[in-house]
Design a protein around this motif. Structure first.
Motif, mmCIF file in Angstrom:
data_model
loop_
_atom_site.group_PDB
_atom_site.id
_atom_site.type_symbol
_atom_site.label_atom_id
_atom_site.label_comp_id
_atom_site.label_asym_id
_atom_site.label_seq_id
_atom_site.Cartn_x
_atom_site.Cartn_y
_atom_site.Cartn_z
ATOM 1 N N CYS D 22 35.872 -26.323 6.734
ATOM 2 C CA CYS D 22 36.601 -27.428 6.526
ATOM 3 C C CYS D 22 37.636 -27.968 7.593
ATOM 4 C CB CYS D 22 37.751 -27.004 5.369
ATOM 5 S SG CYS D 22 39.005 -28.390 4.920
ATOM 6 N N CYS D 25 41.544 -27.274 6.778
ATOM 7 C CA CYS D 25 42.060 -25.820 6.785
ATOM 8 C C CYS D 25 41.181 -24.839 7.539
ATOM 9 C CB CYS D 25 42.363 -25.518 5.174
ATOM 10 S SG CYS D 25 40.992 -25.018 4.376
ATOM 11 N N CYS D 41 37.107 -29.584 -0.668
ATOM 12 C CA CYS D 41 37.731 -27.992 -0.285
ATOM 13 C C CYS D 41 38.401 -27.549 -1.362
ATOM 14 C CB CYS D 41 38.465 -28.260 1.026
ATOM 15 S SG CYS D 41 38.937 -26.286 1.528
ATOM 16 N N ASN D 43 39.968 -24.870 -1.141
ATOM 17 C CA ASN D 43 40.824 -24.012 -0.529
ATOM 18 C C ASN D 43 42.095 -25.169 -0.301
ATOM 19 O OD1 ASN D 43 42.550 -21.767 0.727
ATOM 20 N ND2 ASN D 43 42.090 -22.899 2.797
ATOM 21 N N CYS D 44 41.964 -26.186 0.264
ATOM 22 C CA CYS D 44 43.172 -27.213 0.578
ATOM 23 C C CYS D 44 43.062 -28.521 -0.191
ATOM 24 C CB CYS D 44 43.358 -27.343 2.196
ATOM 25 S SG CYS D 44 41.926 -28.350 2.579
ATOM 26 N N ASN D 46 40.950 -30.851 0.663
ATOM 27 C CA ASN D 46 40.553 -32.014 1.542
ATOM 28 C C ASN D 46 39.301 -32.819 0.820
ATOM 29 O OD1 ASN D 46 39.959 -33.450 3.767
ATOM 30 N ND2 ASN D 46 38.475 -31.979 4.484
HETATM 31 ZN ZN LIG Z 1 40.044 -27.028 3.339
#
Ligand SMILES: [Zn+2]
Ligand SMILES: [Zn+2]
Lengths: 306, 317, 306, 317
Positions: D22, D25, D41, D43-44, D46
């Protein structure tokens, strides 16, 4: 004089000749410098410090001009001047970009680069004109809309699109004249008109030659090369079918004879308004849409269309 | 430029025959000197407050003023009283000003151009807008529409008239509806904002005009300076709410010194009357038997073809 | 239930009785304190921190509410909430002042006091509703428009008058309900509607009792005296002919039963919209104008007129 | 939230089959993981750039996409060349993206609701708008009007296509005229602004929609960040031009994460279709033989009386 007034150019008519010419254009940079010269001269003329600005035309064309101010939201933007004028027996709404000639005026006028408030003022006054059946006359002369953080935050893009939509909607006749620098969306925002005319030594471009050169050659000093390839002079723009006519300037250029340039614009404006006023509002609007619909060149299933 | 407005009702300070000193620059001015200079201080340009009658005399051509709805008077629907009853305050205001209400309306000619003129008087209970001001505004609009005369409103107001409670607030809605009726025709409407124009008047018809003119130094704000100071707990900038600040902030079209006001007014009215729409006047005349446009530019009428079926009314929005 | 829904009050009908009553009002301040009590209770109820706010009504009335944001000029004002909702088989545009219940929300919502951006958002969305024939439903609950220097500079007065004009112009049906505090021009800006209704324990006033007292008695602690003389409770306002009807609240007041209050508003809204939708747009607009034209009481040549 | 946009033409970075990290992140993500999470993403948050085809697959009901004007290709009216001729750049873009232009348009169903959908692809010459994008936009509007389908535009653009000179600038005017034709009906029009939408696209149709939605972290500005930095000679605030900043500044209606986009889109379209105006559908059908409204709320139609002569068209302004 009469035959000088309007030199209508149908979209695409001269295009094939032009294309033939351009095909022979020398790709050798050394040689193209020479071809540049004439184009770059036009760019410099369009930006000439003594070139008549909107207020100069107003001074010569509309002695009783009454300036109106403000977007009713945030500010009065001095980079766009607008107001009512008596003109050949009717009232018109005059709106134009305004640069400054001396340093103080340039600062005050922000070098003719409007913020959103300028476009919102223009829009407000076009709606006022529409309400009273007053034709709208715009003069275009800007390097572009001001690129600044606050201007972006206050909706520069939306202010321009709203001005465009407003011009598309108007029931009254609209005439736009590019009097100097027609730079990008900031210029077009006043240019969605029934008739779009260019003074001989004005330019009309999607991007400034400097910015174009910076993007393409990573070198803004290649601006005159960019100017050449952008095809931004009045005759080139006319050949692309992007405007309705080119207006001649007084001998030596408008900067040498403000009154003469204003006289030409005044006569041409009257002719165009007279023609437009004879058309019923709805028909005029349809013709406006049809004109802008034709803008562009594309291929469909292998066939090139103008 | 301007002295801070007091929302309290104060007597006019230029009515006495003798000399008085300018509240801004303290210069001593004779009554004649003031009158000959449009009640503007020749030294500092301070625009003295005018009574409604003085304003009419200044704008209307001599002998052409024809008052409308002069017989309207405030009722006292709330039987409002504070330290004194509303009815007593009204009587006093009428006695002091010679006016039946804080606004007079009438038809007149301005440099030979027919118009409906309405003028507010701050000396009548702070130019506050109650039921009578609203009703007079409505009748003025009716007269303007009926005769196809443009409308000119000279504003001066401390806001809504508290003593009529919610009914005074609703005059904002009432006058707004009247303005919408004007724009349906459309009838040109110019407002002239004088010191001070605030509150409900500024937030209704005063800012709904086609062209908004202010006098120099006039205080124009929705909330009064004291209310704002109490809210933000700090003192206001010197130019707060002044006409000049409003011009910079895009809220008005222009500032016109009183000496040029009448000329400018007629120029603008002429402009608004002289659009190509005048080509469509014949339509209106047929429709409603209304008289046609009479602006100085109406000559365009003869020159431009009339369009039998032009959907001109769609213009109004 | 059905009979509770609308209790129409013709302008001025009860006025004469009221006037008779008031004439007997005791001018002695000591005694008037007692009369105050009931009125001041209403003021406190209208401002009660647990009273349902616009978002509470939306929560109960319009599960699929979609919020729309922004004035497209300067900001999104959280003191006015607006958006689309599906409602009894049609779409409506819901617009209302929003106070906050806890400190963070109050700050974010600016205590329900809109800046010009709030009114411009409302105006923008009313025009959007009009375009698609979507009825407009407003909820009024504000101490007033925000009194601040920047708000004034950005045209608080003009934003309110423009919102009023917009409401006068709308071709679609409009219903306004005063759900709590109807304070001054900042409240009225959402209240130029075909039907204006007040919840039983709401107030509607030209000025806050505190400000009124500060002006009249130079003492804002006289607020409950001012409240009494201003005649700002729902029944008093109805008696003055300033609204179309008073809506009952659930037992003990709306603050004790948000769902119940929302249920009442929901039913009344449907009845009113159904009536209004049966009228042709132009006629509806004429009736709207006629209604507001009747607002006020005056004497003409000695005769008192309502 | 978002990485700074580069106006240079860059290849999509999520097209390869393997894992990628990504850009925000740096977390390593598998292609499957990304695809299953709408190319966002996990996780973040995005939002990875989508190709036009991927976007269509995400929004249109499976098998309902019907492309319009697929045969349009850019000509080279200026015989533009910089370091390489425009025609070569076009060929390369078509080869790289599999698209004939920076925008594809077609009719489809979105959760069973008919719509005209247009999607821009930033990978095709920076999503720049030239004659073909303008013409495709026009044809999409025509199709929307003809069939009475709402219009959805997914935008991603670096601005006007320099290589077509003034003709590309005029596509702003052309698309604006098309939007006005939509509002005359009126046909609902929603724009979805994805990272990045700038220049002439943002300053024309993208901001003229009835409802404007943005994806999280999208850069939305008229001038590019570099141009502004050069002008004001200082670096920009971190959130400059991001969707979140635009929301605060009142320029867009809402930010919708990609996972909720399709549902939200259909809800809004349903709302815009379901006004009381649907009561007037019979009028339109008689007029032009056009099909009636089909929003989920069109049930109102049966319940509300139709008005034979309602001047509904005046609504458009
Ligand atoms: Zn990310
Ligand atoms: Zn003085």
């Amino acid at each position: 004089m009469a035959e000088l007034k309007r030199l209508p150019t149908l979209p695409g008519v001269h295009l094939k000749d032009e294309i033939a010419k351009i095909t022979h254009r020398l790709r050798d940079l050394g040689l193209s410098r020479q071809v540049d010269k004439a184009v770059w001269d036009k760019v410099e003329l369009a930006r000439h410090a003594q070139r008549p600005y909107t207020l100069d035309y107003i001074h010569h064309m509309f002695p009783g001009f009454i300036e109106l101010s403000g977007d009713r939201c945030f500010a009065d933007d001095a980079a766009i001047v607008a107001g009512l004028a008596a003109y050949m027996g009717r009232t018109i709404m005059v709106i134009g970009h305004q640069k400054g000639r001396d340093l103080a005026a340039r600062t005050r006028r922000n070098f003719g680069m409007p913020r959103p408030e300028g476009y919102r003022k223009a829009q407000r006054l076009m709606i006022l004109a529409d309400k009273f059946g007053i034709p709208v006359f715009t003069m275009i002369d800007t390097p572009g809309a001001f690129p600044g953080v606050a201007a972006e935050e206050r909706g520069q893009a939306g202010a321009i699109s709203a001005a465009l939509l407003c011009m598309a909607r108007l029931d009254v006749p609209t005439v736009a004249v590019i009097i100097g620098e027609g730079g990008s969306g900031g210029a077009l925002a006043l240019g969605l008109a029934d008739r779009v005319l260019m003074l001989e030594n004005s330019i009309y471009s999607v991007i400034s030659p400097e910015s174009c050169a910076a993007i393409l050659w990573k070198d803004s000093s290649e601006a005159h090369l960019a100017a050449q390839t952008l095809r931004l002079t009045s005759s080139q723009v006319a050949d692309l079918g992007a405007i309705d006519a080119v207006l001649p300037e007084p001998r030596g250029g408008a900067h040498r004879d403000h009154a003469g340039a204003a006289h030409i614009v005044k006569e041409v404006l009257e002719d165009n308004l007279r023609e437009l006023e004879a058309i019923r509002p709805l028909d005029r609007k349809r013709e406006r849409f049809a004109k802008f619909r034709r803008m562009g060149v594309w291929k469909e299933n292998g066939l090139t269309l103008f | 430029m301007a002295q801070r407005v007091s929302v309290n009702i104060s007597r006019r300070n230029g009515a006495s025959g003798g000399a008085e000193s300018c509240p801004q620059c303290k210069q001593l001015l004779s009554a004649v000197e003031l009158r000959d200079n449009y009640s503007v201080c020749p030294n500092c340009g301070n625009h003295f407050r005018l009574s409604a009658r003085e304003r009419v005399a200044m704008l209307a051509d001599s002998g052409t003023w024809n008052e409308i709805a002069a017989g309207l008077r405030s009722a006292d629907p709330l039987q409002f009283f504070d330290l004194r009853p509303y009815s007593e305050r009204l009587e006093e205001a009428e006695y002091d000003t010679g006016l039946g209400e804080a606004m007079i309306v009438g038809s007149c000619r301005i440099h030979k151009m027919d118009a409906v003129l309405m003028v507010m008087d701050f000396s009548f209970m702070g130019g506050s807008m109650g039921s009578v001001v609203g009703e007079k505004f409505w009748r003025a609009c009716e007269a303007a529409i009926e005769n196809r005369y443009p409308l000119v409103a000279v504003c001066a107001s401390g806001g809504a008239r508290m003593q009529e409670g919610i009914l005074s607030l609703l005059q904002m809605a009432k006058t707004t509806c009247a303005v919408e009726l004007l724009s349906e025709v459309p009838v040109p409407f110019i407002s002239i904002l004088t010191h001070p124009t605030t509150g409900g008047v500024l937030a209704s018809f005063a800012t709904l005009a086609d062209v908004i003119i202010a006098e120099p130094g006039a205080l124009l704000s929705f909330s009064g300076p004291r209310v704002i100071e109490q809210t933000i707990k700090e003192s206001l900038p010197d130019n707060f709410g002044l006409a000049e600040s409003n011009l910079n902030h895009g809220q008005i079209d222009m500032i016109v010194p009183r000496s040029q006001l009448k000329d400018r007014l007629v120029q603008i009215l002429g402009m608004l009357e002289g659009g190509v729409a005048c080509a469509l006047e014949p339509l209106w005349e047929e429709e409603a038997g209304r008289p046609g446009r009479r602006g100085p530019l109406a000559g365009a009428l003869g020159r431009i073809k009339a369009f039998a079926n032009a959907p001109w009314r769609s213009l109004k929005r």
